[in-house]
Design a protein around this motif. Sequence first.
Motif, PDB file in Angstrom:
ATOM      1  N   TRP A 188      45.734  44.439  40.381  1.00  0.00           N
ATOM      2  CA  TRP A 188      44.903  44.009  41.506  1.00  0.00           C
ATOM      3  C   TRP A 188      44.954  42.489  41.723  1.00  0.00           C
ATOM      4  CZ3 TRP A 188      41.357  40.364  40.201  1.00  0.00           C
ATOM      5  CH2 TRP A 188      41.053  40.256  38.827  1.00  0.00           C
ATOM      6  N   MET A 189      45.477  41.766  40.766  1.00  0.00           N
ATOM      7  CA  MET A 189      45.361  40.306  40.765  1.00  0.00           C
ATOM      8  C   MET A 189      46.156  39.634  41.877  1.00  0.00           C
ATOM      9  SD  MET A 189      45.537  39.271  36.739  1.00  0.00           S
ATOM     10  CE  MET A 189      44.203  39.715  35.609  1.00  0.00           C
ATOM     11  N   GLN A 190      45.598  38.529  42.356  1.00  0.00           N
ATOM     12  CA  GLN A 190      46.280  37.629  43.275  1.00  0.00           C
ATOM     13  C   GLN A 190      46.839  36.450  42.463  1.00  0.00           C
ATOM     14  OE1 GLN A 190      43.181  36.439  45.990  1.00  0.00           O
ATOM     15  NE2 GLN A 190      43.059  38.437  46.983  1.00  0.00           N
ATOM     16  N   GLU A 191      47.642  35.636  43.098  1.00  0.00           N
ATOM     17  CA  GLU A 191      48.065  34.381  42.461  1.00  0.00           C
ATOM     18  C   GLU A 191      46.896  33.396  42.472  1.00  0.00           C
ATOM     19  OE1 GLU A 191      50.602  34.000  40.805  1.00  0.00           O
ATOM     20  OE2 GLU A 191      52.011  35.508  41.509  1.00  0.00           O
ATOM     21  N   PRO A 192      46.775  32.537  41.475  1.00  0.00           N
ATOM     22  CA  PRO A 192      47.730  32.298  40.400  1.00  0.00           C
ATOM     23  C   PRO A 192      47.578  33.236  39.193  1.00  0.00           C
ATOM     24  CG  PRO A 192      45.933  30.742  40.228  1.00  0.00           C
ATOM     25  CD  PRO A 192      45.669  31.546  41.472  1.00  0.00           C
TER      26      PRO A 192
END
Length: 373
Positions: free
Chosen positions: A298-302
């Motif tokens: 599910w993570m976005q950057e960074p």
Amino acid sequence: MNAPVKTPNPVGLLAELTHRCPLGCPYCSNPLELDARADEIDTAAWKKVFSEAAALGVLHAHLSGGEPAARRDLLEIVAHCASVGLYTNLITSGIGLTRERVKALADAGLDHAQLSIQDSVGKSADRIAGYEGAFARKQAAAGWIIEAGLPLTVNAVIHRANISRAGEMVKLAVALGARRVEIAHTQYYGWGMVNRAALMPTKAQADAAIAEVEALRETYAGVIVIDHVIPDYHAQYPKACMGGWAKRTLNVTPSGKALPCHAAETIPGLEFWNVRDHSLEDIWFRSPAFNAFRGTEWMQEPCRSCPRKEIDFGGCRCQALALTGDARAADPVCHLSPHHDKVAAIAAHASEEEAATEAAYVYRAIKSPLPAE
């Protein structure tokens, strides 16, 4: 294609037996809309929850609130947890306990008690709690807990009003006979977020308190275990909230909602299942809310490319939402987050002048009478 990550079984359950509490602590992490007594699940429902938890592999049941002593069926709940093999920890303000009730709880199988204190000075402690005489009653409760042969942990939440006495609260815990003390800087959720401006210490105050508490580890080595939760807003990296979303523990609210963490209901769009309608196993493995932020996909950057992504799991989703409006954003506490300036600005706003001023609190709103013995 990567193989799917197997979801481990939970090891801990935070059972919020009631939101009723005689205290009004301004840093309370309970939601602003508290569950009413009429909405609380009954004894039979809680027994079912604990039986299912034990079958699912849960080892520790933390009996919390509000004030769990406000439940008339607390003794029956403790006895049932013991019968299914759960290690029970009573998280209490001490208000509502008596010597006889503590002994009965120990005889029923209670394994441990965690007692909150608000300060090492009575007048300040009572003001923070919003309850005159609370400090003295807590000291009495600590004595009853030790007398009953139960291990005692003392928990102290640190903020502007008591941060200069963080070390004194460690010493008080030793004097009370505790085997463990939690010195936990305020986490800004629930009532803590409402009172953030009144609770936030300066970085200088936080640094001094951290140094003092860390030095006491050596002083009291072999006497007491010191767990030290440092303040988020002055940190470089975020904590791995709950050890990772729905990775190790779960919460059940007084009305029976199952949550991945105590503040999860602040995140819009999540679907929370209730133990009235679903088994704990079904909730843990299959409910939408528990799967929303599991793992790292599910993570976005960074965060997505960060080497720490399986160390802190992007930090706290509720804190990310509160500070950025996006629950998927990198926790702004992290210095690598594009939103870190928001945290830095809030932390910097706590001036020395403000920190020396006695704050006006918005006390936790619901104070309910305790049950007759």
